[in-house]
Scaffold this active site. Structure first.
Site, short mmCIF file in Angstrom:
data_model
loop_
_atom_site.label_atom_id
_atom_site.label_comp_id
_atom_site.label_asym_id
_atom_site.label_seq_id
_atom_site.Cartn_x
_atom_site.Cartn_y
_atom_site.Cartn_z
N TYR A 125 -2.19 -1.42 10.30
CA TYR A 125 -2.28 -1.59 8.85
C TYR A 125 -0.98 -1.14 8.19
O TYR A 125 -0.40 -1.86 7.39
CB TYR A 125 -3.48 -0.80 8.30
N SER A 183 0.86 -1.18 0.00
CA SER A 183 0.00 0.00 0.00
C SER A 183 0.90 1.23 0.00
O SER A 183 2.07 1.14 0.40
CB SER A 183 -0.85 -0.02 1.27
#
Length: 177
Positions: A60, A47
């Site tokens: 995350y 990401s």
């Protein structure tokens, strides 16, 4: 996600690490022996949070930094083994409209748009055909990450907020854990 780190439960942290990091690691451990024998291409989805995190996404972001590190380490090991039939591509997309990040709004949509899943999938196919090591999506986001290495952490945090690191402030969870 969408919570301050101090508010996350241990179960929530573990789930994120298991899904985002341990899942790919176990799968790669399973398939690598056959890939060495034949050939293959591993695609790890990290990401942009694996390059620069935002607030309310500590677990995350940590998992996505780790996926990026796993990819880079595997690439180095393949070089060390002089293995040319196994490739690794690490994909670092901005928020993709999968439903995971409901109500998240891009602060600078021209530079950091919310991405369409089909477009991301197409870019992954292109990257594997081109045997690219790493893909940042959208590509125009790349220059915005360079200043991090030229700034103090205090200045970088202010720059990061200006660029939209607070996008999780509008996050709404769509289902219970």
């Amino acid at each position: 996600m969408g919570k301050l780190f101090s508010e996350e439960t241990e179960e929530e942290m573990e789930k994120v690490i298991k899904v985002n990091l341990l899942g790919p690691m176990y799968l790669q451990k399973m398939v690598l022996p056959d890939m060495f024998r034949y050939s293959g291409h591993i695609v790890n989805v990290s990401s942009l949070a694996g390059i620069t995190p935002g607030s309310k996404m500590a677990s995350y972001a940590a998992s996505k930094f780790a996926v990026r590190g796993l990819s880079q380490s595997l690439q180095l090991e393949l070089d060390l083994l002089n293995t040319h039939n196994v490739k690794v591509t690490c994909v670092l997309p901005h928020v993709t409209k999968t439903g995971l990040f409901n109500n998240v709004k891009a602060k600078w949509p021209l530079f950091f748009p919310l991405l369409e899943p089909d477009w991301v999938a197409d870019q992954i196919l292109v990257a594997t055909k081109e045997e690219r090591d790493q893909v940042v999506l959208p590509k125009m986001a790349l220059p915005f990450f360079l200043p991090e290495h030229l700034m103090s952490l205090k200045v970088w945090r202010a720059y990061s907020q200006l660029m939209g690191s607070d996008l999780m402030d509008t996050f709404v969870k769509i289902r219970p854990e």
